[in-house]
Design an enzyme around this catalytic site. Structure first.
Site, PDB file in Angstrom:
ATOM      1  N   GLY A 166       0.764  -1.245   0.000  1.00 17.27           N
ATOM      2  CA  GLY A 166       0.000   0.000   0.000  1.00 17.27           C
ATOM      3  C   GLY A 166       0.792   1.289   0.000  1.00 17.27           C
ATOM      4  O   GLY A 166       0.219   2.360  -0.262  1.00 17.27           O
ATOM      5  N   PRO A 224       4.435  -5.244  -0.687  1.00 13.67           N
ATOM      6  CA  PRO A 224       4.327  -4.049  -1.518  1.00 13.67           C
ATOM      7  C   PRO A 224       4.442  -4.380  -2.999  1.00 13.67           C
ATOM      8  O   PRO A 224       5.160  -5.306  -3.386  1.00 13.67           O
ATOM      9  CB  PRO A 224       5.528  -3.208  -1.077  1.00 13.67           C
ATOM     10  CG  PRO A 224       6.515  -4.200  -0.554  1.00 13.67           C
ATOM     11  CD  PRO A 224       5.730  -5.339   0.004  1.00 13.67           C
ATOM     12  N   GLY A 225       3.735  -3.619  -3.813  1.00 15.46           N
ATOM     13  CA  GLY A 225       3.848  -3.763  -5.269  1.00 15.46           C
ATOM     14  C   GLY A 225       4.329  -2.459  -5.866  1.00 15.46           C
ATOM     15  O   GLY A 225       5.463  -2.316  -6.320  1.00 15.46           O
ATOM     16  N   ARG A 254      -4.239   3.801 -16.461  1.00 16.43           N
ATOM     17  CA  ARG A 254      -4.498   4.418 -15.159  1.00 16.43           C
ATOM     18  C   ARG A 254      -5.137   5.808 -15.250  1.00 16.43           C
ATOM     19  O   ARG A 254      -6.052   6.110 -14.470  1.00 16.43           O
ATOM     20  CB  ARG A 254      -3.221   4.449 -14.297  1.00 16.43           C
ATOM     21  CG  ARG A 254      -2.672   3.042 -14.019  1.00 16.43           C
ATOM     22  CD  ARG A 254      -1.628   3.012 -12.918  1.00 16.43           C
ATOM     23  NE  ARG A 254      -2.183   3.316 -11.628  1.00 16.43           N
ATOM     24  CZ  ARG A 254      -2.056   4.477 -11.016  1.00 16.43           C
ATOM     25  NH1 ARG A 254      -1.367   5.459 -11.565  1.00 16.43           N
ATOM     26  NH2 ARG A 254      -2.622   4.682  -9.845  1.00 16.43           N
ATOM     27  N   CYS A 300      -9.103   5.205 -30.237  1.00 15.74           N
ATOM     28  CA  CYS A 300     -10.346   5.821 -30.695  1.00 15.74           C
ATOM     29  C   CYS A 300     -11.277   6.034 -29.517  1.00 15.74           C
ATOM     30  O   CYS A 300     -12.281   5.326 -29.363  1.00 15.74           O
ATOM     31  CB  CYS A 300     -10.989   4.962 -31.761  1.00 15.74           C
ATOM     32  SG  CYS A 300     -10.044   5.050 -33.260  1.00 15.74           S
ATOM     33  N   TYR A 354       1.224  -1.318 -12.403  1.00 14.36           N
ATOM     34  CA  TYR A 354      -0.138  -1.367 -12.938  1.00 14.36           C
ATOM     35  C   TYR A 354      -0.257  -0.706 -14.310  1.00 14.36           C
ATOM     36  O   TYR A 354      -1.286  -0.116 -14.638  1.00 14.36           O
ATOM     37  CB  TYR A 354      -1.137  -0.771 -11.934  1.00 14.36           C
ATOM     38  CG  TYR A 354      -1.018  -1.394 -10.562  1.00 14.36           C
ATOM     39  CD1 TYR A 354      -1.422  -2.711 -10.335  1.00 14.36           C
ATOM     40  CD2 TYR A 354      -0.463  -0.701  -9.493  1.00 14.36           C
ATOM     41  CE1 TYR A 354      -1.282  -3.299  -9.091  1.00 14.36           C
ATOM     42  CE2 TYR A 354      -0.316  -1.287  -8.231  1.00 14.36           C
ATOM     43  CZ  TYR A 354      -0.732  -2.582  -8.046  1.00 14.36           C
ATOM     44  OH  TYR A 354      -0.589  -3.175  -6.808  1.00 14.36           O
TER      45      TYR A 354
HETATM   46  N1  LLP Z   1      -1.611  -7.137  -1.426  1.00 14.72           N
HETATM   47  C1  LLP Z   1      -2.870  -7.230  -1.855  1.00 14.72           C
HETATM   48  C2  LLP Z   1      -3.737  -8.254  -1.292  1.00 14.72           C
HETATM   49  C3  LLP Z   1      -3.347  -6.336  -2.815  1.00 14.72           C
HETATM   50  O1  LLP Z   1      -4.610  -6.411  -3.211  1.00 14.72           O
HETATM   51  C4  LLP Z   1      -2.480  -5.357  -3.353  1.00 14.72           C
HETATM   52  C5  LLP Z   1      -2.939  -4.429  -4.384  1.00 14.72           C
HETATM   53  C6  LLP Z   1      -1.156  -5.317  -2.891  1.00 14.72           C
HETATM   54  C7  LLP Z   1      -0.751  -6.218  -1.915  1.00 14.72           C
HETATM   55  C8  LLP Z   1      -0.144  -4.329  -3.404  1.00 14.72           C
HETATM   56  O2  LLP Z   1      -0.515  -3.024  -3.133  1.00 14.72           O
HETATM   57  P1  LLP Z   1       0.515  -1.847  -3.500  1.00 14.72           P
HETATM   58  O3  LLP Z   1       1.723  -1.979  -2.617  1.00 14.72           O
HETATM   59  O4  LLP Z   1       0.862  -1.983  -4.928  1.00 14.72           O
HETATM   60  O5  LLP Z   1      -0.239  -0.610  -3.215  1.00 14.72           O
HETATM   61  N2  LLP Z   1      -4.629  -1.049 -10.244  1.00 14.72           N
HETATM   62  C9  LLP Z   1      -4.583  -0.080  -9.167  1.00 14.72           C
HETATM   63  C10 LLP Z   1      -4.009  -0.666  -7.918  1.00 14.72           C
HETATM   64  C11 LLP Z   1      -4.738  -1.888  -7.441  1.00 14.72           C
HETATM   65  C12 LLP Z   1      -4.128  -2.471  -6.222  1.00 14.72           C
HETATM   66  C13 LLP Z   1      -4.633  -3.849  -6.017  1.00 14.72           C
HETATM   67  N3  LLP Z   1      -4.099  -4.523  -4.883  1.00 14.72           N
HETATM   68  C14 LLP Z   1      -3.770   1.135  -9.629  1.00 14.72           C
HETATM   69  O6  LLP Z   1      -3.315   1.165 -10.765  1.00 14.72           O
HETATM   70  O7  LLP Z   1      -3.607   2.080  -8.863  1.00 14.72           O
END
Ligand code: LLP
Length: 470
Positions: free
Chosen positions: A280, A323-324, A362, A393, A422
């Site tokens: 997050g 984290p992603g 996004r 388009c 993403y």
């Molecule tokens: N763990 C779980 C269970 C999740 O659902 C997510 C993200 C993460 C970890 C990683 O979260 P991060 O560290 O990346 O914030 N497509 C959207 C974001 C969707 C996030 C989905 N879950 C965007 O482009 O902002």
């Protein structure tokens, strides 16, 4: 939140550079910079990333092109990994939430830094396995996993993060019959903590009205059920409260809430060995974004869990996070080639590039903001404000509504920042546009990590019934 650099003759795209001396790179949190840590302006007045000239990369690999800076990615991995080792007195494991960008090379890099991987589908799972991620560090998420996906996970020996009653029943029934050889399966339980945080409504998952996880009210029933299942080895609890979060308080609260759950589980005889606090942490897309550093986030989470355990006199669980965005987001830019321009006097100028919503959905999906620069003229004054449009388009296919740029011409290389998370993973073939290539840059070397799709690739899955053959 919209802030554009002033369109005055003195401002240039150099304004976006991290300006970190090579000797100082290690201490910097990549998520706090608009561009990858190795971004520089070279003698040709071009943007250089990982020692590679961006316009040259486009000449060689075509555009649009995702350019990933290996150094920034490794730095982010190390900061999470070493941060937990420093701040958490117990065991820890950082997982990469590969939904942000799942492909072989990225999984291989994070694994080589000691991270595990969180996957949410059979496809992500197989990619991570093929990249060499150890199944002991693989965690399968998802609110509607198929039996096939559960089977793949059990077969590989990875941990299944059970999301709901349907899955709990499906899994225990299967493990009691055809899947008996996999029992006991290693599982965690995903819970919804009811913690609100300020982010885009679509990406909040920790509040109670969420499709993910067991409701806290259900916990006694869930724990009672799980404690009776010899086919399940319930090792831990998981929660994730949302994405692109700049506040630290929600994660601090989450740490202590999760320790309370751990205590409740113990009353049902479930010994929780692992707590997974999710991901997050946000990143800097524009100058007004001010996310905490990876180190600050890790410290808050580690302290919260350690303190809550100390207060309740519990031994420390292994602490996981996933984290992603903050691992991969700031490591990448997308390079496009500028094409047509349309000036509507008194209204705006549209500057179109050779990609758009298919490689970066996004802006149209979440109204996300980005910055752009002309990579082959970094010192040119940002004297114009234009709308950067995609080639699709659809009128809404706008990458940036008000970009401060120098006057641009067809053939210029326009770079959009912070596209690692993403973008590729949510890319589509809308309008039958092939998806871009991705290159990994490091110390002046560039390697393809994803090939550009071809027209043959686009046609590969189509079937033409005999009666329709012309
Ligand atoms: N763990 C779980 C269970 C999740 O659902 C997510 C993200 C993460 C970890 C990683 O979260 P991060 O560290 O990346 O914030 N497509 C959207 C974001 C969707 C996030 C989905 N879950 C965007 O482009 O902002």
């Amino acid at each position: 939140m919209v802030s554009t650099p002033p369109a005055v003759a003195t401002a240039t795209a150099r304004h976006y550079l991290p300006e970190v001396a090579p000797t100082e790179l290690a201490g910097r949190s990549p998520n706090q910079f608009l561009l990858p840590l190795t971004a520089r302006v070279n003698d040709q007045d071009s943007l250089e990333i990982g020692g590679c000239d961006v316009p040259d990369l486009v000449k060689k690999f075509g555009s649009p092109l995702y350019i990933v800076d290996e150094h920034s990615l490794r730095t982010a991995c190390q900061q999470y990994r070493d941060g937990f080792a420093r701040h958490y007195p117990g065991e820890s494991q950082v997982l990469y939430a590969s939904k942000a960008w799942n492909c072989l090379a990225i999984c291989a890099i994070v694994a080589s830094e000691g991270l595990g991987v969180d996957v949410v589908s059979g496809g992500e799972l197989l990619t991570a396995l093929k990249a060499g991620v150890s199944s002991t560090k693989l965690y399968l998420h998802g609110n509607n996993k198929s039996l096939e996906e559960l089977r793949l996970a059990a077969d590989a020996g990875c941990t299944i993060v059970v999301d709901n009653w349907h899955e709990l029943r499906l899994l225990t029934q299967w493990l009691g019959n055809e899947g008996a050889q996999y029992a006991p399966a290693r599982v965690m339980l995903r819970l919804t903590p009811g913690i609100e945080c300020h982010t885009h409504e679509y990406i909040r998952t920790g509040h109670l009205d969420s499709k993910f996880g067991f409701d806290p009210d259900q916990l006694p029933e869930v724990f009672a059920f799980v404690s009776q299942q010899s086919s399940l080895n319930c090792v831990g609890l998981h929660a994730h409260i949302g994405s692109q979060i700049f506040e630290l308080q929600p994660h601090e609260d989450l740490g202590s809430v999760m320790v309370q759950w751990l205590e409740l589980a113990a009353t049902y005889g479930i010994e929780v060995k692992e707590l997974n606090i999710g991901g997050g942490l946000g990143i800097r897309y524009t100058e007004s974004d001010d996310p905490p550093s990876i180190e600050a986030w890790v410290k808050v989470v580690a302290d919260a869990v350690a303190k809550a355990c100390q207060q309740s006199q519990r031994s420390l669980p292994k602490l996981l996070c996933e984290p992603g965005r903050s691992l991969i987001g700031s490591t990448c830019v997308t390079a496009y080639t500028v094409g047509s321009q349309k000036e509507i006097p008194g209204i705006r100028t549209y500057l179109s590039v050779d990609g758009g919503m298919s490689d970066n959905p996004r802006p149209i999906t979440y109204q996300s903001l980005y910055r752009a620069l002309i990579a082959n003229r970094m010192s040119a004054p940002l004297s114009e404000t234009v709308t950067v449009a995609g080639k699709h388009c659809e009128s809404g296919d706008i990458l940036i509504k008000a970009a401060s740029l120098p006057p641009a011409e067809a053939g210029d290389i326009l770079v959009v920042n912070a596209t690692g998370a993403y973008n590729y993973s949510m890319a589509s073939n809308y309008n039958r546009v092939p998806r871009p290539a991705a290159v990994l840059v490091c110390d002046g070397e560039a390697n393809l990590i994803v090939q550009r799709e071809t027209y043959e690739d686009l046609l590969r899955q189509d079937c033409l019934p005999d009666r329709l053959v012309p």
